[in-house]
Design an enzyme around this catalytic site. Structure first.
Site, mmCIF file in Angstrom:
data_model
loop_
_atom_site.group_PDB
_atom_site.id
_atom_site.type_symbol
_atom_site.label_atom_id
_atom_site.label_comp_id
_atom_site.label_asym_id
_atom_site.label_seq_id
_atom_site.Cartn_x
_atom_site.Cartn_y
_atom_site.Cartn_z
ATOM 1 N N SER A 156 0.700 -1.051 -0.001
ATOM 2 C CA SER A 156 0.006 -0.119 0.096
ATOM 3 C C SER A 156 0.958 1.320 0.025
ATOM 4 O O SER A 156 1.728 1.325 -0.814
ATOM 5 C CB SER A 156 -1.061 0.001 1.263
ATOM 6 O OG SER A 156 -1.886 0.962 0.995
ATOM 7 N N HIS B 288 -5.170 -5.419 -1.429
ATOM 8 C CA HIS B 288 -5.895 -5.246 -0.310
ATOM 9 C C HIS B 288 -6.855 -6.098 0.275
ATOM 10 O O HIS B 288 -8.090 -5.781 0.098
ATOM 11 C CB HIS B 288 -6.399 -3.554 -0.166
ATOM 12 C CG HIS B 288 -5.374 -2.667 -0.217
ATOM 13 N ND1 HIS B 288 -4.479 -2.501 -1.483
ATOM 14 C CD2 HIS B 288 -5.052 -1.487 0.638
ATOM 15 C CE1 HIS B 288 -3.545 -1.332 -0.916
ATOM 16 N NE2 HIS B 288 -4.010 -0.715 0.132
ATOM 17 N N GLU C 275 -1.201 -3.060 -7.987
ATOM 18 C CA GLU C 275 -2.316 -3.353 -7.286
ATOM 19 C C GLU C 275 -2.867 -2.005 -6.715
ATOM 20 O O GLU C 275 -2.277 -0.919 -6.613
ATOM 21 C CB GLU C 275 -2.238 -4.511 -6.146
ATOM 22 C CG GLU C 275 -1.186 -3.898 -4.883
ATOM 23 C CD GLU C 275 -1.770 -2.955 -4.002
ATOM 24 O OE1 GLU C 275 -2.963 -3.017 -3.739
ATOM 25 O OE2 GLU C 275 -0.903 -2.028 -3.345
#
Length: 392
Positions: free
Chosen positions: A158, A324, A253
């Protein structure tokens, strides 16, 4: 119950008497921080610190909301054999961040400058936002050198992508896309898949991940696999913290983004000349759920993938088990990888050439004791919208 200041001082004096650095450092609150909850570890069960088991927490982004989850994560990692340092970083809070910029810089800069011993593991606290603010203030070349000498493994995903890309671009050091202290290890019932992948990927010098999802084309490629969160990568385009990798394999992602926003960020990477230099692009989970384009529902994630593959003339693979989500694999970023097609239409990604952990102590039973294992196997491991640790 939190120990009193007097009890904490007694704990530290007892620890010093036994000779060695504290396993889980006692710490006071900084301004705006949550009150630390000390893991219930007595001096009698402390293990001596050594270069092979020291894990240092760094908190580059958002603060951790639940102190009890911090304690769960610290205890779980301790039981797995790690001596944990810089514990106070997990409890800090300043505005929306896990401490002031200076505090968060010091988590990494103290290692880079040798103010603290180089740990075997640098473990991110969680995602959110804030890591980009630290990039100009860390000596990435020195940090990368010290990490190579120690064989250090850095974990995160992230927002931590900013840290990982700066480390790769300026320090020539790979890291791992993988679980973090608060996001995964702090869950009362972590995913067995995630924990087992963490073990498999970090205790083997070579590891292969198989993706069964049928692809539109067969792809063979070999090169440095790098990347991470698409939003963060797009924000680094044109900066000195974006790695310049030709002939690589770019992993991407993200979470909760509209299809047009995903395409816009991919267009940024394309116009910056990044996509066209890659052998392939591997897409992880984008957690699209019920997200639909408000103008045309047929304009979806697959439309974006197909458009960008044609534009950049680079094959795009989907379905890689990371993002996630609750069940995520662990894999190196900045290491050599090889993509091969599998029978049935899927593909495999084989990794090699990265630092590893001691396989003798890191086992599933140490990360997830039997009672927890039985609970997790009997429950639903799917992510829910309320689980914000998976969202950030």
């Amino acid at each position: 119950m939190n120990p009193s200041a007097h009890s904490r001082r007694q704990f530290l004096r007892a620890a010093v008497a036994l000779g060695g650095a504290g396993v889980l450092q006692a710490c006071g609150s900084t301004a705006g921080s949550a009150t630390p909850v000390q893991p219930r570890i007595t001096p009698a069960v402390r293990r001596p610190a050594s270069g092979n088991n020291v894990l240092r927490i760094f908190a580059a982004s958002g603060y951790a909301e639940q102190a009890n989850r911090i304690e769960i994560g610290l205890r779980r990692l301790y039981d797995a054999g790690f001596t944990i340092t810089n514990q106070q970083a997990a409890y800090r809070r300043y505005q929306r961040f896990a401490g002031s910029d200076a505090e968060r810089i010091a988590d990494l800069q103290d290692v880079a400058l040798g103010r603290v011993a180089t740990p075997k593991v640098l473990m991110g606290l969680r995602g959110g936002y804030g890591a980009v603010r630290l990039l100009p203030h860390v000596d990435w070349a020195s940090l990368g050198t010290r990490m190579r000498e120690q064989g250090t493994l850095l974990f995160g995903f992230s927002d931590t992508t900013a840290i990982q890309m700066a480390l790769l671009a300026r320090g020539n050091m790979p890291s791992f896309a993988g679980p973090m202290l608060y996001s995964e290890f702090g869950k009362p019932q972590p995913s067995v898949y995630t924990m087992q992948s963490f073990i498999d990927s970090t205790t083997r010098s070579n590891n292969t991940i198989h993706v069964a999802e049928i692809q539109s084309r067969s792809v063979r490629a070999e090169g440095v696999l790098w990347g991470g969160n698409l939003s963060v990568l797009a924000s680094l385009a044109g900066s000195p913290y974006m790695p310049d990798i030709s002939g690589g394999i770019l992993f991407l992602e993200d979470v909760g983004e509209q299809p047009y926003r995903i395409e816009r960020m991919l267009q940024t990477l394309y116009m910056a000349g990044i996509l066209g230099k890659q052998q392939a692009v591997v897409m992880g989970n984008f957690r699209m759920g019920t997200i639909r384009d408000v103008y045309d529902s047929s304009y979806n994630f697959n439309s974006v993938v197909n458009t960008m593959s044609r534009l950049a003339k680079v094959p795009v693979l989907t379905g890689f088990p990371f993002g996630h989500i609750t069940n995520k694999t662990t894999f190196p970023l900045g290491a050599q990888a090889r993509i091969e097609p599998m029978s049935g239409g899927g593909y495999s990604v084989a990794f090699g050439g990265y630092p590893t952990l001691d396989a003798n102590t890191l086992t599933l039973n140490t990360l997830l004791p039997p009672p927890v294992l039985s609970d997790v196997f009997g429950g639903d491991t799917a992510a829910t919208p309320e689980d914000r640790s998976d969202l950030e």
